[in-house]
Design a protein around this motif. Structure first.
Motif, short mmCIF file in Angstrom:
data_model
loop_
_atom_site.label_atom_id
_atom_site.label_comp_id
_atom_site.label_asym_id
_atom_site.label_seq_id
_atom_site.Cartn_x
_atom_site.Cartn_y
_atom_site.Cartn_z
N PRO A 138 0.84 -1.20 0.00
CA PRO A 138 0.00 0.00 0.00
C PRO A 138 0.87 1.25 0.00
N LEU A 139 0.30 2.34 -0.49
CA LEU A 139 0.96 3.63 -0.35
C LEU A 139 0.83 4.04 1.11
N ARG A 140 1.82 4.78 1.60
CA ARG A 140 1.65 5.35 2.93
C ARG A 140 0.55 6.40 2.84
N GLY A 165 -6.13 -1.20 -5.34
CA GLY A 165 -5.49 -2.02 -4.31
C GLY A 165 -6.28 -1.92 -3.01
N GLY A 166 -5.59 -1.66 -1.90
CA GLY A 166 -6.25 -1.54 -0.59
C GLY A 166 -7.01 -0.23 -0.41
N GLY A 167 -7.00 0.65 -1.41
CA GLY A 167 -7.88 1.82 -1.37
C GLY A 167 -7.33 3.04 -0.66
N THR A 168 -6.01 3.11 -0.50
CA THR A 168 -5.44 4.23 0.28
C THR A 168 -5.81 5.59 -0.31
N LEU A 169 -5.67 5.74 -1.63
CA LEU A 169 -5.97 7.04 -2.26
C LEU A 169 -7.45 7.39 -2.07
N SER A 220 -11.71 0.79 -8.53
CA SER A 220 -11.81 -0.55 -9.11
C SER A 220 -10.42 -1.17 -9.14
N ASP A 221 -10.41 -2.49 -9.27
CA ASP A 221 -9.16 -3.24 -9.33
C ASP A 221 -9.51 -4.56 -10.02
N SER A 222 -8.51 -5.17 -10.67
CA SER A 222 -8.80 -6.45 -11.32
C SER A 222 -8.77 -7.60 -10.32
N ALA A 248 -12.87 -4.49 -11.93
CA ALA A 248 -12.74 -4.16 -13.35
C ALA A 248 -11.28 -4.07 -13.73
N ASP A 249 -11.02 -4.40 -14.98
CA ASP A 249 -9.69 -4.21 -15.54
C ASP A 249 -9.60 -2.79 -16.04
N ILE A 250 -8.52 -2.11 -15.74
CA ILE A 250 -8.39 -0.71 -16.16
C ILE A 250 -8.48 -0.58 -17.69
N LEU A 251 -8.07 -1.62 -18.41
CA LEU A 251 -8.09 -1.54 -19.86
C LEU A 251 -9.51 -1.63 -20.42
N ALA A 264 -3.95 6.69 -10.47
CA ALA A 264 -3.61 5.28 -10.30
C ALA A 264 -2.16 5.12 -9.90
N ASN A 265 -1.93 4.09 -9.13
CA ASN A 265 -0.59 3.72 -8.67
C ASN A 265 -0.36 2.30 -9.19
N PRO A 266 0.11 2.20 -10.46
CA PRO A 266 0.22 0.87 -11.06
C PRO A 266 1.29 0.03 -10.37
#
Ligand SMILES: C[S@@+](CC[C@H](N)C(=O)[O-])C[C@H]1O[C@@H](n2cnc3c(N)ncnc32)[C@H](O)[C@@H]1O
Length: 341
Positions: A138-140, A165-169, A220-222, A248-251, A264-266
């Protein structure tokens, strides 16, 4: 960054700063050449006036160009100085506790100058109290909040993290829009110091400082496991009502609105697989953005400095940021139909 003020300012900075890691109070500034001089400078501080002997203690030393050979030994000498000052004052020494100390002393040693600080935060401020597990890279929280601020997102516009991901943003953006104090659900180091003023602290905790908006956020996240974590975190932070989460897939996903901010933080490095995999993924991502995100400002936070080239879009802004020791960029792509390439 340095600032001064009454203790209430220190309480408020701890409670409200979304981007700081710690708020440190400077208690000594000295010139030194040896461990003994560091010991003497640390012993000159009236520690028993700052916290009680029943408090547990931890000393951290950070050095840059210090002539001292062992930082461990310098740490020990500072701890001895604090303990000796207590022993002289009351015949007892505070216990040392590494994992969860009541009081943290930080020493910064440069080539010939040293500084001692008492940590008014305690646990670092990125720990907001809503994350129970560390999850998958995760991002801090304070970095995530800083990224959201740098996008210039306003609570009236849609906000999307399509690799959440874990939804930090999402948690940080929602908390910001709701005017929630990031430190509302945690305790602070200053509560353990002698000058702690519970009445002032209570008043500052009760003050409403930020407007409350009703934002519209999407995540969303795959990976369904990432979504479980994101849902858990949004609920723990009490902001799930404002965030719609789906697999969902970002593509493949559509933009949730005609205009908005996407951040997004790929994945980066080993976790994304081979370089060829990235080289195949990013051009497709660029195409998906052009097709579906016209009207949006799209931001990518990554340590992969090849991203703009691979995505085949021209960033309108690149902001250098550090993720710990890793140099990163926040790239902004303004998606206008038919341009950018
Ligand atoms: C570095 S993590 C994001 C971490 C997140 N910022 C946080 O703080 O928890 C990258 C995420 O991208 C997701 N991901 C990878 N490829 C994806 C794709 N094609 N579409 C959507 N999500 C994807 C992964 O499942 C992972 O959760």
């Amino acid at each position: 960054m340095t600032f001064g003020g009454a203790w209430g300012v220190c309480y408020a900075a701890n409670l409200w700063s979304r981007v700081a890691s710690r708020v440190l109070w400077k208690v000594a500034d000295f010139v030194y050449r040896s461990e003994d001089e560091v010991y003497a400078a640390a012993k000159a501080v009236n520690w028993p006036a700052l916290f009680g002997v029943e408090r547990t203690l931890r000393v951290n030393v950070t050095a840059q160009k210090s002539p001292l050979r062992s930082l461990e030994f310098a740490t020990l000498r500072i701890k001895d100085a604090v303990s000796d000052r207590f022993r002289d004052a009351c015949g007892r020494r505070p216990d040392v506790e590494r994992a969860n100390p009541d009081v943290r002393v930080h020493a910064f040693l440069e080539a010939s100058r040293g500084t001692l600080y008492l940590d008014t935060s305690g646990e670092p401020l990125f720990k907001r109290g809503w994350r129970k597990d560390s999850g998958d890279a995760p991002l801090r929280e304070n970095l995530a909040a800083g990224i959201v601020m740098l996008t210039g997102w306003q609570p009236g516009e849609p906000f999307l993290d399509p690799m959440c991901g874990g939804g930090t943003l999402l948690v940080e953006a929602a908390a910001m829009a709701r005017g929630r104090a990031p430190g509302a659900n945690r305790s602070f180091g200053f509560e353990k110091l002698s000058w702690f003023d519970a009445a002032t602290w209570e008043r500052i905790r009760q003050e409403r400082r930020m407007p409350e908006h009703s934002p519209t956020l999407f995540g969303s996240d795959s990976d369904p496991r990432a979504l479980d974590a994101a849902r858990r975190h949004l609920a723990a932070a009490g902001v799930e009502r404002w965030v719609k989460v789906e697999q969902a897939d970002i593509l493949e996903r559509d933009a949730p609105g005609a205009a908005g901010v996407m951040v997004a933080n790929p994945p980066y490095g080993e976790r994304m697989g081979s370089e060829e995999e990235l080289a195949r993924f990013y051009p497709k991502l660029g195409d998906a953005l052009k097709k579906k995100f016209a009207g949006w400002r799209c931001f990518f936070f990554t340590a992969d400095l090849r991203l703009p080239k691979l995505i085949r879009l021209e960033p309108s802004r690149r902001t250098p940021l550090w993720n710990g020791a890793l140099e990163c960029r926040l790239y902004e792509f303004k998606m206008v139909a038919g341009t950018n390439r």
